[in-house]
Design a protein around this motif. Sequence first.
Motif, mmCIF file in Angstrom:
data_model
loop_
_atom_site.group_PDB
_atom_site.id
_atom_site.type_symbol
_atom_site.label_atom_id
_atom_site.label_comp_id
_atom_site.label_asym_id
_atom_site.label_seq_id
_atom_site.Cartn_x
_atom_site.Cartn_y
_atom_site.Cartn_z
ATOM 1 N N VAL A 117 0.897 -15.655 2.832
ATOM 2 C CA VAL A 117 -0.459 -15.689 3.378
ATOM 3 C C VAL A 117 -0.648 -14.619 4.450
ATOM 4 N N ALA A 118 0.307 -14.478 5.351
ATOM 5 C CA ALA A 118 0.180 -13.452 6.403
ATOM 6 C C ALA A 118 0.029 -12.067 5.781
ATOM 7 N N ALA A 119 0.803 -11.767 4.761
ATOM 8 C CA ALA A 119 0.710 -10.461 4.105
ATOM 9 C C ALA A 119 -0.661 -10.264 3.468
ATOM 10 N N ARG A 120 -1.224 -11.313 2.862
ATOM 11 C CA ARG A 120 -2.556 -11.191 2.243
ATOM 12 C C ARG A 120 -3.629 -10.991 3.317
ATOM 13 N N ILE A 121 -3.493 -11.680 4.444
ATOM 14 C CA ILE A 121 -4.453 -11.508 5.539
ATOM 15 C C ILE A 121 -4.419 -10.063 6.033
ATOM 16 N N LEU A 122 -3.231 -9.550 6.290
ATOM 17 C CA LEU A 122 -3.094 -8.176 6.772
ATOM 18 C C LEU A 122 -3.564 -7.165 5.728
ATOM 19 N N ASP A 123 -3.287 -7.432 4.464
ATOM 20 C CA ASP A 123 -3.723 -6.523 3.407
ATOM 21 C C ASP A 123 -5.246 -6.502 3.300
ATOM 22 N N ALA A 124 -5.887 -7.641 3.546
ATOM 23 C CA ALA A 124 -7.351 -7.680 3.536
ATOM 24 C C ALA A 124 -7.908 -6.748 4.609
ATOM 25 N N GLY A 125 -7.262 -6.699 5.763
ATOM 26 C CA GLY A 125 -7.674 -5.760 6.798
ATOM 27 C C GLY A 125 -7.475 -4.317 6.367
ATOM 28 N N ARG A 126 -6.350 -4.050 5.747
ATOM 29 C CA ARG A 126 -6.049 -2.702 5.259
ATOM 30 C C ARG A 126 -7.081 -2.223 4.256
ATOM 31 N N LEU A 127 -7.615 -3.137 3.458
ATOM 32 C CA LEU A 127 -8.552 -2.782 2.396
ATOM 33 C C LEU A 127 -9.978 -2.543 2.887
ATOM 34 N N ALA A 128 -10.242 -2.787 4.157
ATOM 35 C CA ALA A 128 -11.590 -2.591 4.695
ATOM 36 C C ALA A 128 -11.999 -1.129 4.584
ATOM 37 N N GLY A 129 -13.274 -0.930 4.387
ATOM 38 C CA GLY A 129 -13.795 0.427 4.365
ATOM 39 C C GLY A 129 -13.821 1.025 5.762
ATOM 40 N N SER A 130 -13.835 2.348 5.815
ATOM 41 C CA SER A 130 -13.937 3.039 7.101
ATOM 42 C C SER A 130 -14.646 4.370 6.893
ATOM 43 N N ALA A 131 -15.217 4.895 7.960
ATOM 44 C CA ALA A 131 -15.938 6.162 7.882
ATOM 45 C C ALA A 131 -15.014 7.258 7.365
ATOM 46 N N SER A 132 -15.458 7.947 6.336
ATOM 47 C CA SER A 132 -14.694 9.026 5.695
ATOM 48 C C SER A 132 -13.286 8.591 5.296
ATOM 49 N N ASN A 133 -13.112 7.294 5.088
ATOM 50 C CA ASN A 133 -11.829 6.709 4.695
ATOM 51 C C ASN A 133 -10.703 7.082 5.668
ATOM 52 N N ASN A 169 -12.622 -8.836 7.484
ATOM 53 C CA ASN A 169 -11.900 -9.020 6.220
ATOM 54 C C ASN A 169 -10.740 -9.994 6.412
ATOM 55 N N MET A 170 -9.992 -9.811 7.501
ATOM 56 C CA MET A 170 -8.840 -10.686 7.750
ATOM 57 C C MET A 170 -9.286 -12.122 7.999
ATOM 58 N N LEU A 171 -10.352 -12.312 8.769
ATOM 59 C CA LEU A 171 -10.842 -13.660 9.064
ATOM 60 C C LEU A 171 -11.287 -14.369 7.788
ATOM 61 N N LEU A 172 -11.989 -13.656 6.924
ATOM 62 C CA LEU A 172 -12.466 -14.271 5.674
ATOM 63 C C LEU A 172 -11.321 -14.505 4.688
ATOM 64 N N ALA A 173 -10.371 -13.582 4.618
ATOM 65 C CA ALA A 173 -9.217 -13.784 3.737
ATOM 66 C C ALA A 173 -8.427 -15.004 4.175
ATOM 67 N N ALA A 174 -8.278 -15.174 5.480
ATOM 68 C CA ALA A 174 -7.570 -16.351 5.997
ATOM 69 C C ALA A 174 -8.290 -17.627 5.582
ATOM 70 N N TRP A 175 -9.600 -17.657 5.761
ATOM 71 C CA TRP A 175 -10.377 -18.849 5.422
ATOM 72 C C TRP A 175 -10.258 -19.163 3.937
ATOM 73 N N ASN A 176 -10.230 -18.131 3.107
ATOM 74 C CA ASN A 176 -10.041 -18.325 1.669
ATOM 75 C C ASN A 176 -8.716 -19.019 1.371
#
Length: 171
Positions: A25-41, A96-103
Amino acid sequence: MDTFLAIASRRDERRYGHEPLPEGVAARILDAGRLAGSASNRQPWVFVVPDARERIEELARAVYVPDNVLGAGLVVGVAMTGKRRAQFDAGRAAQNMLLAAWNEGVSSCPNGVADPDAAHAALGLGEDETLVIVLTFGIPERSREPGSRTPAEWSARANRRPLDDVVRHVR
């Protein structure tokens, strides 16, 4: 879980049970953060996870409510790197991390930083890194079943301003 149901039913939770997070679960939470979009990637973030109890206790002394950090199963400092600090991008990663955790049935809470210098030191951040927020995650002390209500019912029960008060249409 339906995304809107997750958004409508999720609440910040500051009291966690004592059981550890399920494996992976911790890895999925952190990965959800990694997958977030960002300006110019640019992905200008780093997620710092204190593992040593001493670091967690140091960080707890640096936030407004230390018990949130001390009782969590996972603590994550979201920091921005470089000179250009995109706060919005950090917020996207955090959400992303907060919502992935709730999921995953895991509660969470953003924690305000009362002493930025102490938090910076506790997390071992570099000179070019700025701490944006500390997130805590844990198995909820009190169970909440998202599917027990519709998204509209969760929304009606939320302590939020009415939609008409926060949306302004311009012509």
